[in-house]
Scaffold this active site. Structure first.
Site, mmCIF file in Angstrom:
data_model
loop_
_atom_site.group_PDB
_atom_site.id
_atom_site.type_symbol
_atom_site.label_atom_id
_atom_site.label_comp_id
_atom_site.label_asym_id
_atom_site.label_seq_id
_atom_site.Cartn_x
_atom_site.Cartn_y
_atom_site.Cartn_z
ATOM 1 N N GLY A 131 38.218 86.907 58.017
ATOM 2 C CA GLY A 131 39.338 87.628 58.609
ATOM 3 C C GLY A 131 39.800 87.004 59.908
ATOM 4 N N LEU A 132 40.779 86.113 59.816
ATOM 5 C CA LEU A 132 41.344 85.459 60.995
ATOM 6 C C LEU A 132 42.777 85.913 61.256
ATOM 7 C CD1 LEU A 132 41.432 83.316 63.248
ATOM 8 C CD2 LEU A 132 41.993 81.615 61.483
ATOM 9 N N THR A 133 43.661 85.714 60.279
ATOM 10 C CA THR A 133 45.077 86.006 60.455
ATOM 11 C C THR A 133 45.313 87.501 60.669
ATOM 12 O OG1 THR A 133 45.643 84.136 59.057
ATOM 13 C CG2 THR A 133 47.360 85.769 59.404
ATOM 14 N N ARG A 278 60.072 64.994 24.575
ATOM 15 C CA ARG A 278 61.354 65.703 24.539
ATOM 16 C C ARG A 278 62.469 64.698 24.238
ATOM 17 N NH1 ARG A 278 64.331 70.361 23.812
ATOM 18 N NH2 ARG A 278 66.112 70.447 25.233
ATOM 19 N N GLY A 356 63.872 70.667 32.699
ATOM 20 C CA GLY A 356 65.171 71.295 32.525
ATOM 21 C C GLY A 356 65.059 72.804 32.413
ATOM 22 N N GLU A 380 46.055 77.687 55.982
ATOM 23 C CA GLU A 380 45.198 76.761 56.741
ATOM 24 C C GLU A 380 46.005 75.947 57.764
ATOM 25 O OE1 GLU A 380 42.087 76.953 56.537
ATOM 26 O OE2 GLU A 380 41.564 77.695 54.557
ATOM 27 N N THR A 382 50.337 75.777 59.077
ATOM 28 C CA THR A 382 51.610 75.371 58.506
ATOM 29 C C THR A 382 51.868 73.875 58.721
ATOM 30 O OG1 THR A 382 52.800 75.798 60.563
ATOM 31 C CG2 THR A 382 52.571 77.650 59.030
ATOM 32 N N GLU A 384 54.256 72.641 60.291
ATOM 33 C CA GLU A 384 54.629 72.459 61.695
ATOM 34 C C GLU A 384 53.391 72.338 62.577
ATOM 35 O OE1 GLU A 384 57.872 73.996 59.350
ATOM 36 O OE2 GLU A 384 55.835 74.800 59.659
#
Length: 398
Positions: A131-133, A278, A356, A380, A382, A384
């Protein structure tokens, strides 16, 4: 330089056989039902997948030589890749079960904590969450608002956590949570990690999330209201939780890279087969450069993802043996996670385009992988955050 051994390749074959035999025939229905099959978790335990980084004392397969644990993180990444090649939810169940469930206790816990919790976790009889976030603390994990106050021989925990994997299954035995346990002399919050057993009064597992993807994976919000646990449930030293979870995230980023690599590899396989079988205008669509070039791009993405992932895994195994630095691991982990996660998202888009209209239909697996891919750029850390971490390792004033 790093390379996968023959033992690793033989191990890959055994995990691939398990995934194709025990998971693939059922995975579309499990995804539709949002159902995590615990028999698969038990099967992964029987294969020893949860114990690859755990010493033999607690049921794992890692040997100890001259006091140094010879864990095989590379083998764990092989397993995650192969499971993720068939289904991302099953892959993340293993990844989180080891990296976020087992590792905090294994790395920072006491022998009493390890003796109590690890055997069942390693055997696949139990799962654990981390439990971190929180609702207002995601990338800014230092903004943790959950508190744990000492009251005699107990911690009293209040707060909430979000998006916690493996936290609400019938076999979840505990969640390790980060909480503010004080304030430093500089006025910064001191964050600690504490084990909260399932069923503890005041600990509530919220309803499962209705997610875009990872439908088989177990994910819940958690709440704590006057939740009391014994003082000896503290993991590591008080106030060291921030440092602990940063290290945990480094390892987790490599595992997510393996998961993303499995996805991209599968997109390559599916797109290649479809381009060969295909037909349009009387010939296989793969004869058209518009298709063949896209499939070629998938091959480049899969190969590059695998190299970056296993370089980072090799560095981690070497660092654990004292032969490489943790800074090298952290940088390689962020580079691998950034590239592989973004490549996986692109790979699902390309594969869907090759298919498709059929790629938009749930009866084809590319649709499920398309839904599953996006979270790889978020969990884990983002994309950024990864760019920020890499820039810091380059010495830039981020």
């Amino acid at each position: 330089m790093f390379e996968l051994s023959q033992d690793h390749e033989d191990f890959r074959a055994s995990v691939r056989d398990f995934a194709e035999r025990e998971v693939e025939p059922h995975v579309a229905q499990w995804d539709k039902d949002h159902h995590l099959p615990l028999e698969v978790v038990h099967g992964m335990g029987d294969l020893g997948l949860f114990g690859l980084v755990v010493p033999e004392r607690w049921g794992g397969s890692a040997e100890t030589v001259d006091g140094v644990v010879q864990s095989d993180f590379t083998a764990l990444c092989v397993a995650i890749e192969e499971l993720g090649r068939i289904d991302q939810s099953i892959g993340i169940t293993l990844s989180a079960g080891v990296g976020l469930g087992i590792n905090p206790i294994l790395t920072y816990g006491t022998d009493e904590q390890r003796d109590r919790w690890l055997p069942d976790l390693v055997a696949g009889r139990a799962l654990a969450g981390f439990g971190l976030t929180e609702p207002d603390a995601g990338s800014d994990a230092g903004g943790t608002r959950t508190t744990a106050k000492r009251d005699g021989d107990e911690w009293v925990i209040d707060g909430a956590k979000s998006f916690i994997t493996n936290s609400g299954t019938d076999i979840t035995s505990l969640v390790t949570v980060t909480a503010r346990t004080g304030t430093s002399a500089e006025g910064r919050p001191q964050i600690s990690a504490i084990i909260v057993p399932s069923g503890t009064p005041g600990f509530t597992v919220e309803a499962p999330y209705d997610k875009l993807g990872w439908n088989i994976s177990d994910t819940h919000g958690l709440s704590f209201a006057g939740c009391r646990v014994p003082a000896d449930h503290l993991v590591g030293q008080e106030g060291q939780g921030f440092r602990q979870f940063l290290k945990t995230l480094d390892d987790g980023r490599i595992a997510i890279s393996a998961l993303a690599t499995g996805l991209t590899q599968r997109m390559l396989e599916l797109a290649t087969d479809y381009a060969q079988t295909r037909t349009a205008f009387g010939r296989p669509i793969g004869v058209n450069q518009g298709v063949s070039f896209q499939v070629s791009d998938l091959a480049v993405m899969a190969e590059t993802s695998r190299v970056l992932t296993y370089k980072a895994a090799w560095l981690k195994d070497e660092a654990d043996r004292g032969r490489r630095s943790t800074q090298e691991v952290a940088k390689a982990a962020s580079i691998a996670k950034l590239y592989t996660s973004e490549a996986a998202v692109s790979a699902t888009r390309i594969a869907t385009q090759v298919f498709g209209g059929n790629g938009f239909m749930e009866e084809y697996p590319v649709a499920r992988f398309y839904r599953d891919a996006k979270i790889l750029e978020i969990g884990e850390g983002t994309s950024e955050v990864q760019r920020m971490v890499i820039a810091r390792h380059l010495g830039l004033p981020v």
